[in-house]
Structures are given as structure tokens and as C-alpha cells.
Enzyme design. Sequence first.
Site, short mmCIF file in Angstrom:
data_model
loop_
_atom_site.label_atom_id
_atom_site.label_comp_id
_atom_site.label_asym_id
_atom_site.label_seq_id
_atom_site.Cartn_x
_atom_site.Cartn_y
_atom_site.Cartn_z
N LYS A 173 75.17 -57.27 6.40
CA LYS A 173 75.09 -58.60 6.14
C LYS A 173 76.00 -59.19 4.80
O LYS A 173 75.56 -58.43 3.85
CB LYS A 173 74.01 -59.17 6.58
N THR A 207 66.87 -70.49 5.06
CA THR A 207 67.30 -69.17 5.83
C THR A 207 66.17 -68.07 5.78
O THR A 207 66.27 -66.99 5.94
CB THR A 207 68.20 -68.38 4.79
N GLY A 209 63.62 -65.74 7.14
CA GLY A 209 63.19 -64.88 8.47
C GLY A 209 64.80 -64.67 8.96
O GLY A 209 64.74 -64.32 10.11
N THR A 210 65.90 -64.91 8.20
CA THR A 210 67.27 -64.62 8.87
C THR A 210 67.55 -63.34 9.45
O THR A 210 67.85 -63.01 10.50
CB THR A 210 68.24 -65.11 8.26
N GLY A 211 67.16 -62.37 8.51
CA GLY A 211 67.21 -60.91 9.09
C GLY A 211 66.33 -60.39 9.99
O GLY A 211 66.77 -59.66 10.78
N CYS A 212 64.91 -60.88 10.02
CA CYS A 212 64.09 -60.58 10.96
C CYS A 212 64.71 -61.00 12.36
O CYS A 212 64.65 -60.17 13.35
CB CYS A 212 62.66 -61.28 10.70
#
Length: 266
Positions: A173, A207, A209-212
Amino acid sequence: MKTALTIAGSDSSGGAGIQADIKTMTANGVYATSAITALTAQNTTGVTDILEATPQFLGEELDAIFTDIFPDAVKIGMLHSSELIRAVRQTLGQYAIRNVVLDPVMVATSGDPLLQQEAITTLRDELVPHVRIITPNIPEAELLLGRPIASQEELSEAARELSRNGRVSVFLKAGHLHDRELVDIFYNAEEDHILELRSERLDTPNTHGTGCTLSSAIACNLAMGRSVEESVRRAKAYVTGALQAGLNLGRGSGPLDHGWAIREAD
């Protein structure tokens, strides 16, 4: 109905971790099961405490799921210690599941550490080689590689290096770069192919929790039998919609709107 298992920490604010994963899986049409690796006392401003599950109890959680509602895909998030990493690795080997997405959670959006320093090597050497896709952001990739990544031009090479000689696909990312256009890199190790996923940077502080959310959405699509490239395309579109929906909760980095797609469908 297809099923997906999230192995992750609990976020008391509901924006990341287990709570975000279950919301994402529900919104993407799969039945969610969970194994909690740690309780975190956190909100949009930071993490104040972590209470880790024992490796034995985590193993019992996983056995309870795999022996009853066997998942079509697994998403792995926060694993605070080497002992927990090894407990998960043992279960994956025992039940031989292919669709495993690892989000190498090391630092919260707020900057608080979520992985013990000595566990980074364990994660890299003992767990990463046994999953199908990993989804690091740039700081996580730098820790796994042991070197900095300074520009967009370095992402493709870094993704290939993270793939463990082509054994693991990598969604790297680009959000931590400062370019106006974001170009996430997906290295499809199964076809030795680089896919560029372009999008405009969204001007939002929300943003958390975007990766989760991204890794869970990828797992959902794999559970439905889609290819790795179709899965990452659909997952990125879902996350973009959740960011654009514009929740504004909390005093810090607020959560995404995981239910946006359900409301649009209505």
C-alpha cells in the site's frame, strides 16, 4: 454461504481489528467467525493497554472454528508476540488452508506499537512464507525488509522482495507516500505479474482500520472463489467507498463506514 475467519485483536472503538473485520465480512456477503488474539483498550486517539490471549487459548479458539465451521478463507491481523504467531502457524499447517491473507499489523494508525519488536523476525520467517497474500503498508514493509522505502519507484522491487522468492503475493500500500496520486502495487506471485492500482488520495483524517478492512475484504473475495487479482481489485474498491462515505466519529483518526455498500444496495 461462504465463510471467513478473522484472527486478530479486539478494538474497543470498533474501527479496526476483529470488529472491523466482522463488519467487512458481513458487508461483503460472507459469514464471519473470529479468534481473538488480544484485547486492546483503544479509541480514535490511541491505544492505552493490551491484554494478550495465551497461545493455548488462541489454539483452542482456532480448533473450535476449524472443527465446526471450516473457513473458506482466513484473515490474520494483530499477533502481539512470537508465541501467538507460532500458535497460528501450527494451526494453519494442521488444517492446510490455502486462502490466507496476512495483514502484518505492527503499528496502529495512532502510531502505537501493536507487535513486540522481537516478534518481527518470527512473523517474517515463520508465518509469511505460509500464507497466500500479505498486505503491508510502507512502514510495515520497511520493518520486514530491514531497509527504507523512499519513493513510488521502489515499490515494485520491494513487493517482489517481500514475496519470498515468488511464494507469496504482496499487496504493498502506497498511502504513506506523499504523492497526490496513490499507486498501490500488487505483486501476483502466482503469475509473476505486477498490477498497479491507481487512485486519487482522499483528503480525510478518518482512516482508522483501513488495513484491517482491506485484508478482510480480500479474504472475502478469495472465499468466494475469485482470483487473487480480482479479489484485490474488489477489495480496494470497497475500501475506497468506505473512505468516501465520510464518517466523522471520535476525536482522532476516525473509522471507515463499513456499511456503505449495504445502504447503497438498499
